[in-house]
Design a protein around this motif. Sequence first.
Motif, PDB file in Angstrom:
ATOM      1  N   ASN A   1      13.691  11.238   2.033  1.00  0.00           N
ATOM      2  CA  ASN A   1      12.942  10.505   0.995  1.00  0.00           C
ATOM      3  C   ASN A   1      13.613   9.175   0.667  1.00  0.00           C
ATOM      4  OD1 ASN A   1      11.023  12.509   0.770  1.00  0.00           O
ATOM      5  ND2 ASN A   1      12.044  13.552  -0.939  1.00  0.00           N
TER       6      ASN A   1
ATOM      7  N   ARG B   1      15.466   7.363   2.676  1.00  0.00           N
ATOM      8  CA  ARG B   1      15.225   6.425   3.789  1.00  0.00           C
ATOM      9  C   ARG B   1      13.799   5.899   3.760  1.00  0.00           C
ATOM     10  NH1 ARG B   1      18.368  10.272   6.743  1.00  0.00           N
ATOM     11  NH2 ARG B   1      16.423  11.235   7.497  1.00  0.00           N
ATOM     12  N   ALA B   2      12.841   6.784   3.471  1.00  0.00           N
ATOM     13  CA  ALA B   2      11.440   6.357   3.412  1.00  0.00           C
ATOM     14  C   ALA B   2      11.217   5.355   2.282  1.00  0.00           C
ATOM     15  CB  ALA B   2      10.534   7.579   3.219  1.00  0.00           C
TER      16      ALA B   2
ATOM     17  N   GLU C   1      13.432   3.340   1.004  1.00  0.00           N
ATOM     18  CA  GLU C   1      14.071   2.071   1.372  1.00  0.00           C
ATOM     19  C   GLU C   1      13.208   1.302   2.361  1.00  0.00           C
ATOM     20  OE1 GLU C   1      16.990  -0.828   1.160  1.00  0.00           O
ATOM     21  OE2 GLU C   1      16.730   1.010  -0.039  1.00  0.00           O
ATOM     22  N   GLU C   2      12.600   2.026   3.307  1.00  0.00           N
ATOM     23  CA  GLU C   2      11.745   1.369   4.290  1.00  0.00           C
ATOM     24  C   GLU C   2      10.488   0.795   3.634  1.00  0.00           C
ATOM     25  OE1 GLU C   2      10.724  -0.144   7.913  1.00  0.00           O
ATOM     26  OE2 GLU C   2      12.612   0.833   7.312  1.00  0.00           O
ATOM     27  N   GLU C   3       9.880   1.526   2.700  1.00  0.00           N
ATOM     28  CA  GLU C   3       8.699   1.040   1.992  1.00  0.00           C
ATOM     29  C   GLU C   3       9.035  -0.176   1.142  1.00  0.00           C
ATOM     30  OE1 GLU C   3       7.187   4.278  -0.198  1.00  0.00           O
ATOM     31  OE2 GLU C   3       6.456   5.388   1.550  1.00  0.00           O
ATOM     32  N   LYS C   4      10.223  -0.173   0.571  1.00  0.00           N
ATOM     33  CA  LYS C   4      10.639  -1.320  -0.230  1.00  0.00           C
ATOM     34  C   LYS C   4      10.763  -2.569   0.628  1.00  0.00           C
ATOM     35  CE  LYS C   4      14.334  -2.804  -3.366  1.00  0.00           C
ATOM     36  NZ  LYS C   4      15.625  -2.421  -3.996  1.00  0.00           N
ATOM     37  N   LYS C   5      11.355  -2.400   1.815  1.00  0.00           N
ATOM     38  CA  LYS C   5      11.480  -3.546   2.724  1.00  0.00           C
ATOM     39  C   LYS C   5      10.116  -4.056   3.155  1.00  0.00           C
ATOM     40  CE  LYS C   5      15.975  -2.176   4.654  1.00  0.00           C
ATOM     41  NZ  LYS C   5      16.685  -1.763   5.891  1.00  0.00           N
ATOM     42  N   GLN C   6       9.203  -3.119   3.480  1.00  0.00           N
ATOM     43  CA  GLN C   6       7.859  -3.528   3.891  1.00  0.00           C
ATOM     44  C   GLN C   6       7.114  -4.231   2.766  1.00  0.00           C
ATOM     45  OE1 GLN C   6       5.875  -0.080   5.400  1.00  0.00           O
ATOM     46  NE2 GLN C   6       7.230   0.130   7.193  1.00  0.00           N
TER      47      GLN C   6
ATOM     48  N   SER D   1       3.369  -0.492  -4.839  1.00  0.00           N
ATOM     49  CA  SER D   1       4.809  -0.347  -5.026  1.00  0.00           C
ATOM     50  C   SER D   1       5.106   0.502  -6.254  1.00  0.00           C
ATOM     51  CB  SER D   1       5.463  -1.727  -5.161  1.00  0.00           C
ATOM     52  OG  SER D   1       5.240  -2.478  -3.985  1.00  0.00           O
TER      53      SER D   1
ATOM     54  N   LYS E   1       4.343   4.152  -5.507  1.00  0.00           N
ATOM     55  CA  LYS E   1       5.376   4.743  -4.684  1.00  0.00           C
ATOM     56  C   LYS E   1       6.631   5.028  -5.499  1.00  0.00           C
ATOM     57  CE  LYS E   1       3.161   4.864  -0.801  1.00  0.00           C
ATOM     58  NZ  LYS E   1       2.831   6.140  -0.145  1.00  0.00           N
TER      59      LYS E   1
END
Length: 332
Positions: A70, A72-73, A75-80, A121, A124
């Motif tokens: 969770n 990692r996911a 963090e990836e959504e934040k970057k996107q 955002s 999420k």
Amino acid sequence: MSLLVQIFAPLDGTYYDRALYVFACKKPACRRREGSIRAIRGVQRDTEKESKEAQKEQDELKKLALEEANARAAEEEKKQALASIGDKIFDKSAGTSNPFSNPFSNPFESSSFDKSVTKESKDKGKEIKKTPQTTTPTPQQPADKPTSAHTATKYPQFPGRFIVVEGETLTPRKIEKLDVEPTIDEEDIGSGSGSLDLGKAAETATASIDPVFQKFVDLVDNNPDQILRYERPSTPVFYSSKDDIFDILRDNKIPKSPIDGGNRILELQIMPHAIMVIEESYEQEDIIKNGMEWGTIFVATSENDAMPTLDDNGVGYAEEWVGVQWEEVVTH
């Protein structure tokens, strides 16, 4: 026989209780007799408890893995999301429209900033906050001790002491050649014994030092308060190289476990300082001195920790191998 040492010794990867007991006879009639020192391995198993503990450990591992996934996911959504915001603000495909063409316009109005991204955002973020948090369970209060009309049986034992576990240190001592000068009388000189080897006495004295015993002495010198050595399996430090115990351990000829016929491995070694500790607080010192003449005690246990027969409470005991190296008797 009196209890000499009791050690709680659970094994990694198991969920049952395990302890080692070493008993010694302190009577003068027991001195140097086979069987005067014995070792018992005790286990207590609760299959239901073991199953719950194993399941609990698996659940903890799965929970940690899910939390990491969770994180990692998220963090990836934040970057996107940040990348999407930048693309919306500086979108080159917007044609001739320039959000900065009007000096009084707000470049961060709905025309330049996609509210759906902001809403996504936030949603999420709410989902992430719903992740279960690890809580520390409230310790349960111990139940009241049961009362009994019968008094507990008092078994013989040595004065109780707690053992502090520390790392063992060993700085080997370099055995230097002894400076011994042989005595030469006038009769030897007169007989013309010019071939007399003046260093023979020194060589003989040096050769008489047992390197095995010297290593033991070095260990004791470096760890003067050491009661026992514990490791499974462990490497023995011998008190002597002149007895059967040395041959048995050196050649790995420890008797097999009678439970499953498997090998035994060295697990425990009791050091001579234990005798001194007992003598410090024991009233009948003469009995201790007459019955406790060992240099070191080795205990080897079942390598597979073979289970003895268990009673209705899941408790069982098995006798293990004991090797005693006694103090050498100096004869004149």
